[in-house]
Design an enzyme around this catalytic site. Structure first.
Site, PDB file in Angstrom:
ATOM      1  N   LYS A  95       0.829  -1.213   0.000  1.00 18.94           N
ATOM      2  CA  LYS A  95       0.000   0.000   0.000  1.00 18.94           C
ATOM      3  C   LYS A  95       0.867   1.267   0.000  1.00 18.94           C
ATOM      4  O   LYS A  95       2.045   1.236   0.400  1.00 18.94           O
ATOM      5  CB  LYS A  95      -0.973  -0.060   1.181  1.00 18.94           C
ATOM      6  CG  LYS A  95      -1.913  -1.268   1.052  1.00 18.94           C
ATOM      7  CD  LYS A  95      -3.026  -1.306   2.084  1.00 18.94           C
ATOM      8  CE  LYS A  95      -3.918  -2.517   1.812  1.00 18.94           C
ATOM      9  NZ  LYS A  95      -5.106  -2.570   2.698  1.00 18.94           N
ATOM     10  N   PHE A 127     -16.070   2.596   5.335  1.00 16.20           N
ATOM     11  CA  PHE A 127     -14.686   3.054   5.126  1.00 16.20           C
ATOM     12  C   PHE A 127     -14.290   3.099   3.647  1.00 16.20           C
ATOM     13  O   PHE A 127     -13.136   3.345   3.323  1.00 16.20           O
ATOM     14  CB  PHE A 127     -13.714   2.151   5.907  1.00 16.20           C
ATOM     15  CG  PHE A 127     -13.801   0.685   5.558  1.00 16.20           C
ATOM     16  CD1 PHE A 127     -13.154   0.159   4.438  1.00 16.20           C
ATOM     17  CD2 PHE A 127     -14.531  -0.184   6.354  1.00 16.20           C
ATOM     18  CE1 PHE A 127     -13.234  -1.180   4.113  1.00 16.20           C
ATOM     19  CE2 PHE A 127     -14.635  -1.544   6.036  1.00 16.20           C
ATOM     20  CZ  PHE A 127     -13.973  -2.035   4.905  1.00 16.20           C
ATOM     21  N   ARG A 137      -2.345 -14.983   3.688  1.00 13.85           N
ATOM     22  CA  ARG A 137      -3.093 -14.241   4.715  1.00 13.85           C
ATOM     23  C   ARG A 137      -2.531 -14.525   6.104  1.00 13.85           C
ATOM     24  O   ARG A 137      -2.531 -13.660   6.981  1.00 13.85           O
ATOM     25  CB  ARG A 137      -4.590 -14.505   4.596  1.00 13.85           C
ATOM     26  CG  ARG A 137      -5.162 -13.815   3.329  1.00 13.85           C
ATOM     27  CD  ARG A 137      -6.648 -14.014   3.155  1.00 13.85           C
ATOM     28  NE  ARG A 137      -7.459 -13.266   4.105  1.00 13.85           N
ATOM     29  CZ  ARG A 137      -7.897 -12.023   3.916  1.00 13.85           C
ATOM     30  NH1 ARG A 137      -7.567 -11.344   2.836  1.00 13.85           N
ATOM     31  NH2 ARG A 137      -8.664 -11.429   4.814  1.00 13.85           N
ATOM     32  N   THR A 140      -6.235  -7.948   9.642  1.00 16.52           N
ATOM     33  CA  THR A 140      -6.470  -6.632   9.044  1.00 16.52           C
ATOM     34  C   THR A 140      -6.046  -5.510   9.992  1.00 16.52           C
ATOM     35  O   THR A 140      -5.392  -4.546   9.573  1.00 16.52           O
ATOM     36  CB  THR A 140      -7.981  -6.469   8.726  1.00 16.52           C
ATOM     37  OG1 THR A 140      -8.430  -7.602   7.989  1.00 16.52           O
ATOM     38  CG2 THR A 140      -8.243  -5.198   7.944  1.00 16.52           C
ATOM     39  N   ARG A 142       1.979  -7.332   8.728  1.00 16.91           N
ATOM     40  CA  ARG A 142       1.217  -6.201   9.268  1.00 16.91           C
ATOM     41  C   ARG A 142       1.660  -5.845  10.687  1.00 16.91           C
ATOM     42  O   ARG A 142       1.636  -4.675  11.070  1.00 16.91           O
ATOM     43  CB  ARG A 142      -0.280  -6.498   9.191  1.00 16.91           C
ATOM     44  CG  ARG A 142      -0.822  -6.323   7.764  1.00 16.91           C
ATOM     45  CD  ARG A 142      -2.221  -6.858   7.616  1.00 16.91           C
ATOM     46  NE  ARG A 142      -2.846  -6.460   6.366  1.00 16.91           N
ATOM     47  CZ  ARG A 142      -3.940  -7.041   5.861  1.00 16.91           C
ATOM     48  NH1 ARG A 142      -4.520  -8.034   6.518  1.00 16.91           N
ATOM     49  NH2 ARG A 142      -4.457  -6.627   4.718  1.00 16.91           N
ATOM     50  N   ASN A 194      -2.622  -0.640   6.473  1.00 15.74           N
ATOM     51  CA  ASN A 194      -2.131  -1.910   7.015  1.00 15.74           C
ATOM     52  C   ASN A 194      -1.132  -2.599   6.084  1.00 15.74           C
ATOM     53  O   ASN A 194      -1.075  -3.827   6.002  1.00 15.74           O
ATOM     54  CB  ASN A 194      -3.308  -2.823   7.391  1.00 15.74           C
ATOM     55  CG  ASN A 194      -4.219  -3.109   6.215  1.00 15.74           C
ATOM     56  OD1 ASN A 194      -3.964  -2.640   5.110  1.00 15.74           O
ATOM     57  ND2 ASN A 194      -5.265  -3.872   6.450  1.00 15.74           N
ATOM     58  N   HIS A 229      -2.133  -5.707   0.864  1.00 20.08           N
ATOM     59  CA  HIS A 229      -3.399  -6.363   0.533  1.00 20.08           C
ATOM     60  C   HIS A 229      -3.096  -7.824   0.238  1.00 20.08           C
ATOM     61  O   HIS A 229      -2.027  -8.143  -0.281  1.00 20.08           O
ATOM     62  CB  HIS A 229      -4.006  -5.713  -0.715  1.00 20.08           C
ATOM     63  CG  HIS A 229      -5.064  -6.562  -1.369  1.00 20.08           C
ATOM     64  ND1 HIS A 229      -6.346  -6.623  -0.896  1.00 20.08           N
ATOM     65  CD2 HIS A 229      -5.003  -7.417  -2.421  1.00 20.08           C
ATOM     66  CE1 HIS A 229      -7.040  -7.470  -1.651  1.00 20.08           C
ATOM     67  NE2 HIS A 229      -6.249  -7.965  -2.582  1.00 20.08           N
TER      68      HIS A 229
HETATM   69  P1  ATP Z   1      -7.146  -6.537   2.157  1.00 21.52           P
HETATM   70  O1  ATP Z   1      -8.389  -6.821   1.358  1.00 21.52           O
HETATM   71  O2  ATP Z   1      -6.557  -5.165   1.899  1.00 21.52           O
HETATM   72  O3  ATP Z   1      -6.143  -7.630   2.069  1.00 21.52           O
HETATM   73  P2  ATP Z   1      -8.440  -7.538   4.474  1.00 21.52           P
HETATM   74  O4  ATP Z   1      -8.980  -8.599   3.591  1.00 21.52           O
HETATM   75  O5  ATP Z   1      -7.660  -7.951   5.683  1.00 21.52           O
HETATM   76  O6  ATP Z   1      -7.539  -6.514   3.682  1.00 21.52           O
HETATM   77  P3  ATP Z   1     -10.965  -6.187   4.184  1.00 21.52           P
HETATM   78  O7  ATP Z   1     -12.081  -6.399   5.121  1.00 21.52           O
HETATM   79  O8  ATP Z   1     -11.021  -6.833   2.837  1.00 21.52           O
HETATM   80  O9  ATP Z   1      -9.606  -6.584   4.945  1.00 21.52           O
HETATM   81  O10 ATP Z   1     -10.794  -4.615   4.010  1.00 21.52           O
HETATM   82  C1  ATP Z   1     -10.080  -4.083   2.908  1.00 21.52           C
HETATM   83  C2  ATP Z   1      -9.208  -2.949   3.378  1.00 21.52           C
HETATM   84  O11 ATP Z   1     -10.036  -1.887   3.819  1.00 21.52           O
HETATM   85  C3  ATP Z   1      -8.316  -3.238   4.597  1.00 21.52           C
HETATM   86  O12 ATP Z   1      -7.104  -3.842   4.265  1.00 21.52           O
HETATM   87  C4  ATP Z   1      -8.098  -1.850   5.172  1.00 21.52           C
HETATM   88  O13 ATP Z   1      -7.106  -1.140   4.428  1.00 21.52           O
HETATM   89  C5  ATP Z   1      -9.435  -1.201   4.919  1.00 21.52           C
HETATM   90  N1  ATP Z   1     -10.313  -1.327   6.096  1.00 21.52           N
HETATM   91  C6  ATP Z   1     -10.957  -2.443   6.516  1.00 21.52           C
HETATM   92  N2  ATP Z   1     -11.681  -2.198   7.623  1.00 21.52           N
HETATM   93  C7  ATP Z   1     -11.502  -0.887   7.897  1.00 21.52           C
HETATM   94  C8  ATP Z   1     -11.996   0.003   8.901  1.00 21.52           C
HETATM   95  N3  ATP Z   1     -12.845  -0.421   9.847  1.00 21.52           N
HETATM   96  N4  ATP Z   1     -11.586   1.293   8.865  1.00 21.52           N
HETATM   97  C9  ATP Z   1     -10.757   1.735   7.897  1.00 21.52           C
HETATM   98  N5  ATP Z   1     -10.255   0.965   6.914  1.00 21.52           N
HETATM   99  C10 ATP Z   1     -10.625  -0.332   6.909  1.00 21.52           C
HETATM  100 MG    MG Z   2      -9.922  -8.203   1.723  1.00 13.53          MG
END
Ligand code: ATP
Ligand code: MG
Length: 139
Positions: free
Chosen positions: A11, A59, A87, A93, A104, A114, A117
Site C-alpha cells: 500500500k 470506510f 493471509r 487486518t 502487518r 495496514n 493487501h
Molecule cells: P485486504 O483486502 O486489503 O487484504 P483484508 O482482507 O484484511 O484486507 P478487508 O475487510 O477486505 O480486509 O478490508 C479491505 C481494506 O479496507 C483493509 O485492508 C483496510 O485497508 C481497509 N479497512 C478495513 N476495515 C476498515 C476500517 N474499519 N476502517 C478503515 N479501513 C478499513
Molecule cells: Mg480483503
C-alpha cells in the site's frame, strides 16, 4: 482444491516509507515466488473499481483515497495453498490483532494503512491478478 497463486499489493504508505524491500524479503522468505510485479499509481476511480466489493462499507471512501494517494507495488505470488498461507503471513487486518512476526505486525500503521493487501479467495486472486497483469507479464 486450494489454488497456488494469490495477488497482493504493497500500500502507498509502506511504499512511501521505503518498506518495499523489507516486505518482499519476508514474503520470499515465507516461501512465495514472485510471478509478476509492477509499480503504479492508481487513480481514485481505479482504486474504487478494485475495491468495488466494499462500496457499501463505511470506510470505502477513505480506502479509495488511501490507495490512490501514492504509488503501490502490485504482484502475483505462487506457493502451494497461496491464498490462505499468504493471509497467515500478513496477519490480521487490524495490526493490533496481527500476530507477532507477521507483515502487518511490523509494517502496518493502522487498520486502514495496514501495509499490504492479500486476496481472500482463489476466485478473487484470479480476478485481481487480471486487473493488473496480462498473461504476457507472468513468469
Ligand atoms: P485486504 O483486502 O486489503 O487484504 P483484508 O482482507 O484484511 O484486507 P478487508 O475487510 O477486505 O480486509 O478490508 C479491505 C481494506 O479496507 C483493509 O485492508 C483496510 O485497508 C481497509 N479497512 C478495513 N476495515 C476498515 C476500517 N474499519 N476502517 C478503515 N479501513 C478499513
Ligand atoms: Mg480483503
Amino acid at each position: 482444491m486450494a489454488g497456488n497463486r494469490t495477488f497482493s499489493m504493497i500500500k502507498p504508505h509502506a511504499v512511501a516509507d521505503n518498506h518495499v524491500g523489507g516486505i518482499l524479503k519476508l514474503i520470499e522468505e515465507g516461501g512465495f515466488r514472485i510471478v509478476a510485479l509492477k509499480k503504479l499509481h492508481l487513480t481514485g476511480a481505479q482504486a474504487g473499481k478494485f475495491y468495488e466489493v466494499h462500496s457499501e462499507r463505511p470506510f470505502y471512501g477513505e480506502l479509495c483515497e488511501m490507495m490512490s494517494e501514492g504509488p503501490i507495488i502490485a504482484f502475483i505470488l505462487e506457493k502451494e495453498n497461496a491464498v490462505a498461507d499468504f493471509r497467515k503471513l500478513i496477519g490480521a487486518t487490524d495490526p493490533a490483532e496481527a500476530e507477532a512476526g507477521t507483515v502487518r505486525s511490523i509494517y502496518a500503521k493502522s487498520k486502514a494503512e495496514n501495509a499490504v493487501h492479500g486476496s481472500d479467495s482463489d476466485e478473487n486472486a484470479a480476478l485481481e491478478s487480471a486487473f493488473f497483469f496480462s498473461a504476457l507479464e507472468r513468469f
